[in-house]
Design an enzyme around this catalytic site. Sequence first.
Site, short mmCIF file in Angstrom:
data_model
loop_
_atom_site.label_atom_id
_atom_site.label_comp_id
_atom_site.label_asym_id
_atom_site.label_seq_id
_atom_site.Cartn_x
_atom_site.Cartn_y
_atom_site.Cartn_z
N GLY A 136 8.12 -6.52 6.09
CA GLY A 136 8.89 -5.31 6.35
C GLY A 136 8.88 -4.85 7.79
N ALA A 172 0.80 -1.22 0.00
CA ALA A 172 0.00 0.00 0.00
C ALA A 172 0.84 1.27 0.00
CB ALA A 172 -0.93 0.00 1.22
N ASN A 199 -7.19 -8.75 11.09
CA ASN A 199 -6.51 -7.58 10.54
C ASN A 199 -6.28 -6.54 11.63
OD1 ASN A 199 -6.67 -7.73 7.29
ND2 ASN A 199 -8.46 -8.71 8.19
N GLY A 211 6.21 -0.52 -4.04
CA GLY A 211 6.25 -1.74 -4.80
C GLY A 211 7.67 -2.06 -5.19
N ARG A 212 7.92 -3.31 -5.54
CA ARG A 212 9.27 -3.71 -5.94
C ARG A 212 9.20 -4.86 -6.94
NH1 ARG A 212 9.03 -4.36 -0.06
NH2 ARG A 212 7.07 -3.48 -0.73
N HIS A 241 -2.91 -12.42 -3.22
CA HIS A 241 -3.03 -11.56 -2.05
C HIS A 241 -1.70 -11.60 -1.33
CE1 HIS A 241 -4.79 -10.50 2.09
NE2 HIS A 241 -4.60 -9.39 1.38
N ASP A 242 -1.13 -10.45 -1.05
CA ASP A 242 0.24 -10.40 -0.53
C ASP A 242 0.40 -11.19 0.77
OD1 ASP A 242 -1.18 -8.57 1.03
OD2 ASP A 242 0.03 -6.84 0.44
N THR A 243 -0.63 -11.23 1.59
CA THR A 243 -0.51 -12.00 2.83
C THR A 243 -0.45 -13.50 2.54
OG1 THR A 243 -1.81 -10.28 3.91
CG2 THR A 243 -1.39 -12.28 5.16
#
Length: 492
Positions: A409, A11, A298, A14-15, A237-239
């Site tokens: 992160g 959010a 969450n 990005g990489r 989904h990143d998670t």
Amino acid sequence: MSSFLAFDLGASSGRAMIGRLENGRLSLTEVHRFANGPTEKDGAIYWDYPQLCLELKNGLRKALAVEPELDGIGIDTWGVDYVFFDKATGKMRRWPYHYRDVRTDSPETDVWNKISKQELYERTGIQCMLLNTVYQLAAHHRMHPEDFRDSFFLTMPDALAYYLGGERTSEYTECSTTNLLDPVGKEWDWEIIDRLGLPRDVFPEIVKPCTFSGTLSEELQKELGCGPVPIIKVGSHDTASAVAAVPAPESGSWAYISAGTWALLGAEIEKPFRNADSEKNSFTNEGGLDGKIRFLSNIMGSWLFQETRRVWNETKPTPVSFAEMEQMALSSEPCRFLINPNDASFVTPGDMPQRIIDFCERTGQGKITNDGEVVRAIYDSLALYFRTKLNVLAQLLGTRYQCLNVVGGGTKDGLLMQLTADALNFPVVAGPVEATAIGNLLAQAMAAGKVGSLAEARRVVNSSFEVKTYVPDAAHHAFYNSQIERFEKLAK
């Protein structure tokens, strides 16, 4: 050796990461990094989809300069958001809304007068949050019904893959965040969709993670001077990708936090868990790799630090770093002030420091007088909230946890990791930092037959990346014990 390219979009940034898999070990090379965030336009908040597509192309160009023969490309992003496209032309209908946009502030009219919160949870197992796709689509249909004619939508990672040449499908783990999915059948819940008056034909086909989904478009092949690189559906989904990269033990019970803008705390289970207690405690059932369910809650995570720092850096003469914020917290009295990290006042962009000050005054804690107290309130409250939620998780699933794996992160924040260990009174294993990109890359390797299973993927993580273990301090744990009752009253 196999080489894959992961695009990992969060959010705030990005990489693009190249992953090289050889002899059971994975190495990473970052080739591109870019800023991401909300864009205000005409009184609403959007994602700049055209700019994100441009960043994908830039990242792919850089990756091909380093590794001309890629075996696959995978994309993961945050959940719940989507892009509408015209069926005939394939062009974007309008910029995609950002999940923090306030248009979902009429849930009673848009959703709950047609299907209650309780029934939504019973059917989908998804925690009630007004940013969920079900509320977004219902509000979107009320405001712009024309967008639903002769069109289709794709969830955000699949919309980005579509730009590259991917198929008009959406991947299961991302679809599981919509609050519109049957978690057992793993398909759209058409009864909910019909009751909300949403047209069925805008909903894409759902496909499993670790599957191939087209190749790089001929246009991009020509522009970039490359061949037809496969596009692979990962845990989009990143998670889901982050949890796939948890270096978990192969036996015993373990819990996790995927720590980023949001902190997702939970456990991996075999089938959905839905009852009145899990709904009351805001636990959600999202999709994972290998048919697993990510049973999690969450929690507002680094967003609280990010937004506080953004406001200070816009108003103060000297920029403040995250390292300086950590030192400010260390110089302040612990637990003098506490907040509910998930309070509604902290959700949208704005003056986060003032909102924290207002929360503390509103809850009778007195007035915060310096910046260090603002940051310390975030640190202590997150550590205590992690403890509270982990205890609830253990009670719901009837499991006793003795270790918490934290990935992403947020593991770079050593103070938060230590305070979390102190609050829990058992070790916190932190790392890898790039868990989401790693999970993305390993899902591609699974699709390509280079990794045989999710368990094998986690063995690759364990053999490839170092982690750091934070051991609790007994005196600090005793102090947190003395504050937990007070915190839980604030967090209700």
